[in-house]
Design a protein around this motif. Structure first.
Motif, short mmCIF file in Angstrom:
data_model
loop_
_atom_site.label_atom_id
_atom_site.label_comp_id
_atom_site.label_asym_id
_atom_site.label_seq_id
_atom_site.Cartn_x
_atom_site.Cartn_y
_atom_site.Cartn_z
N LEU A 317 -6.17 5.07 0.63
CA LEU A 317 -5.31 5.87 0.04
C LEU A 317 -6.25 6.89 -0.46
O LEU A 317 -7.14 6.77 -1.27
CB LEU A 317 -4.35 5.27 -1.01
CG LEU A 317 -3.43 4.11 -0.32
CD1 LEU A 317 -2.67 3.53 -1.44
CD2 LEU A 317 -2.70 4.64 0.69
N GLY A 323 -3.70 0.74 1.31
CA GLY A 323 -2.17 0.60 1.54
C GLY A 323 -1.97 0.81 3.04
O GLY A 323 -2.93 0.37 3.82
N GLU A 334 3.64 5.64 2.82
CA GLU A 334 2.93 4.64 2.59
C GLU A 334 3.10 3.88 1.58
O GLU A 334 3.93 4.29 0.56
CB GLU A 334 1.54 5.98 1.89
CG GLU A 334 0.99 6.53 2.91
CD GLU A 334 -0.21 7.71 2.54
OE1 GLU A 334 -0.13 7.59 1.35
OE2 GLU A 334 -0.60 8.42 3.25
N LYS A 336 1.44 1.20 -0.82
CA LYS A 336 0.37 0.44 -1.72
C LYS A 336 0.10 -0.89 -1.55
O LYS A 336 0.99 -1.57 -2.04
CB LYS A 336 0.10 0.98 -3.09
CG LYS A 336 -1.16 0.60 -3.59
CD LYS A 336 -1.58 1.33 -4.83
CE LYS A 336 -2.96 1.17 -5.45
NZ LYS A 336 -3.25 1.85 -6.59
#
Length: 365
Positions: A317, A323, A334, A336
Motif C-alpha cells: 500500500l 493489502g 483496497e 488493508k
C-alpha cells in the motif's frame, strides 16, 4: 481512489525463513508506473481469485535419496589375501559370511561393541556378553548366562560347538579374524576391496548398512528448524507412488554447500548443511533401488480455519503496510490486511473488512 498500490508480484521478496517459526515479508521499491494497465478501466485488476477459509500448512517439499540405515565400513582384522567377498546388495544375517581372508571366513554376529580382541577363557566385558547371546541364538549356548560378562568353561564349550558346525579347528577361542559385530542384519552396499587384494589398516573391505529402508535429505542449517524429530512426512517414490514415514534424526553434519553463487571456484558463501533421516512406516513395501531420487513433503506448521489468498494478491500500500484489492459489483477497492503464515502458494491474511468468498485482484501471469 487514492494513489494506486503496487502489485507485489516481482517486487515482494517473500522470505519463508523457517528459523524460529517466523516468516518475514519485505517490500522492495518498484519503478514508477508499474502495475498500471490501460486495458482495465476503473482500476479493475486483470484477474481475480477468491478469499478462502480453511487449513493452511507451511510445509515444503525437498529432494532426497532412498537408502539404507546405519552405514559403516568394515576392515579386515588381520593380514592376508581377500579370497571371497559377499556381493553388493547381499543381505547377511547372523552367522552369515561377510568375506574370507586366506580362505578363513569372517562371520556376522549381532552386537554394538566392535571386535577389538580375541575372546578366550577368563576374558570379561560387553563383547563376551554379545558372544554368549549369539551362541545362544544359534543353538550352541544352552545354559549360558548372557548377562554374565565372563568367558567361562561353558562359553568355551559353546564356541567349540559353533566351530564344529563350520568345520573349523575346535579351539574354544574366538579370534579377531573370525567374527564382526554389527547391530543387526546387514546389507552390502559396496565392495571397497576385490578378491585378490590385501586388506590393511585404513583400507576397508566393504561398506555395510542396515537392511531397513530410509530416506536422507539435506537442508541449510539455518532452516533445519522446519524438520522436527518425530514429524510425519510423505515420500513420493520413483513412479509416483507415495509412502509415509517419520523424521528419525535431524542434524547430522552433511558438509557445506559447494555451489556458491555460480561465480566460479570459491564464489559465494558456503552454506552449512545438516542431514535429515526419515524412517519409513512400511519399509518392506518400498521396492525402488538404492540411491533412487525421492521427494519428501514436510508438514510444517498448520493453521486451522484461517482466511488466505494467493501470495501474488498482496499489495504494497502507498501509505505503508499490505493489502488486497477487493473486486465487488464491477468496482475495486483496497482492503488493508495483515499477512501471516505462507504455505503452498497462499498467505494467511486478517482484516476487519475481509470475508470468505470475496474476490481479490491478482496480476495475470
Amino acid at each position: 481512489m487514492r494513489a494506486r498500490a503496487k502489485w507485489l508480484l516481482g517486487s515482494l521478496a517473500v522470505v519463508l525463513a523457517a528459523s524460529g517459526g517466523g516468516y518475514a515479508v519485505t517490500a522492495q521499491p518498484q519503478q514508477e508506473g508499474a502495475g498500471k494497465s490501460g486495458q482495465h478501466g476503473a482500476g479493475l485488476p486483470p484477474a481475480t481469485a477468491p478469499v478462502q477459509r480453511g487449513d493452511l500448512g507451511s510445509g515444503l517439499r525437498v529432494e532426497g535419496t532412498l537408502g539404507y540405515a546405519h552405514e559403516r565400513k568394515v576392515g579386515a582384522a588381520g593380514p592376508g589375501v581377500l579370497t571371497w567377498v559377499a556381493g553388493e546388495g547381499t543381505a547377511v544375517e547372523r552367522d552369515g559370511r561377510l568375506y574370507e581372508v586366506n580362505g578363513r571366513a569372517v562371520r556376522l554376529m549381532y552386537g554394538s561393541t566392535p571386535v577389538y580382541r580375541p575372546l578366550k577363557a577368563g576374558d570379561k566385558g560387553e563383547d563376551v556378553k554379545q558372544l554368549k547371546r549369539n551362541l545362544q541364538a544359534l543353538g550352541h549356548g544352552t545354559g549360558l548366562d548372557p548377562e554374565d560378562g565372563t568367558f567361562t568353561a561353558g562359553t568355551a564349550t559353546a564356541v567349540k560347538r559353533w566351530q564344529k558346525a563350520h568345520k573349523m579347528p575346535q579351539t574354544g577361542e574366538v579370534a579377531k579374524e573370525d567374527i564382526a559385530f554389527a547391530p543387526g542384519p546387514q546389507r552390502v552396499r559396496r565392495n571397497d576391496s576385490a578378491v585378490g587384494d590385501e586388506p590393511g589398516p585404513g583400507k576397508p573391505v566393504m561398506t555395510l548398512t542396515g537392511t531397513e529402508r530410509i530416506v536422507r535429505f539435506q537442508m541449510d542449517a539455518a532452516k533445519a528448524g522446519a524438520a522436527k524429530t518425530g514429524e510425519q512426512v510423505s515420500v513420493r517414490l520413483p513412479g509416483g507412488a507415495t509412502v509415509t514415514g517419520k523424521i528419525d534424526s535431524v542434524g547430522g553434519a552433511a558438509g557445506p554447500d559447494e555451489k556458491g553463487d555460480g561465480g566460479g571456484p570459491g564464489g559465494g558463501d558456503k552454506k552449512a548443511k545438516v542431514e535429515v533421516v526419515v524412517a519409513l512406516d512400511k519399509p518392506a513395501e518400498v521396492g525402488a533401488p538404492d540411491q533412487s531420487p525421492v521427494s519428501v513433503g514436510l508438514t510444517g506448521e498448520t493453521r486451522k480455519g484461517v482466511l488466505s489468498v494467493p501470495v501474488n494478491a498482496l499489495l504494497a500500500l502507498a501509505g505503508g503496510g499490505f493489502g488486497v484489492q477487493v473486486v465487488e459489483d464491477g468496482r475495486a477497492r483496497e482492503v488493508k490486511v495483515e499477512p501471516g503464515m505462507f504455505g503452498n502458494g497462499r498467505v494467511e491474511v486478517t482484516g476487519d473488512a475481509l470475508k470468505e468468498g470475496m474476490q481479490v485482484g491478482i496480476p495475470r501471469l
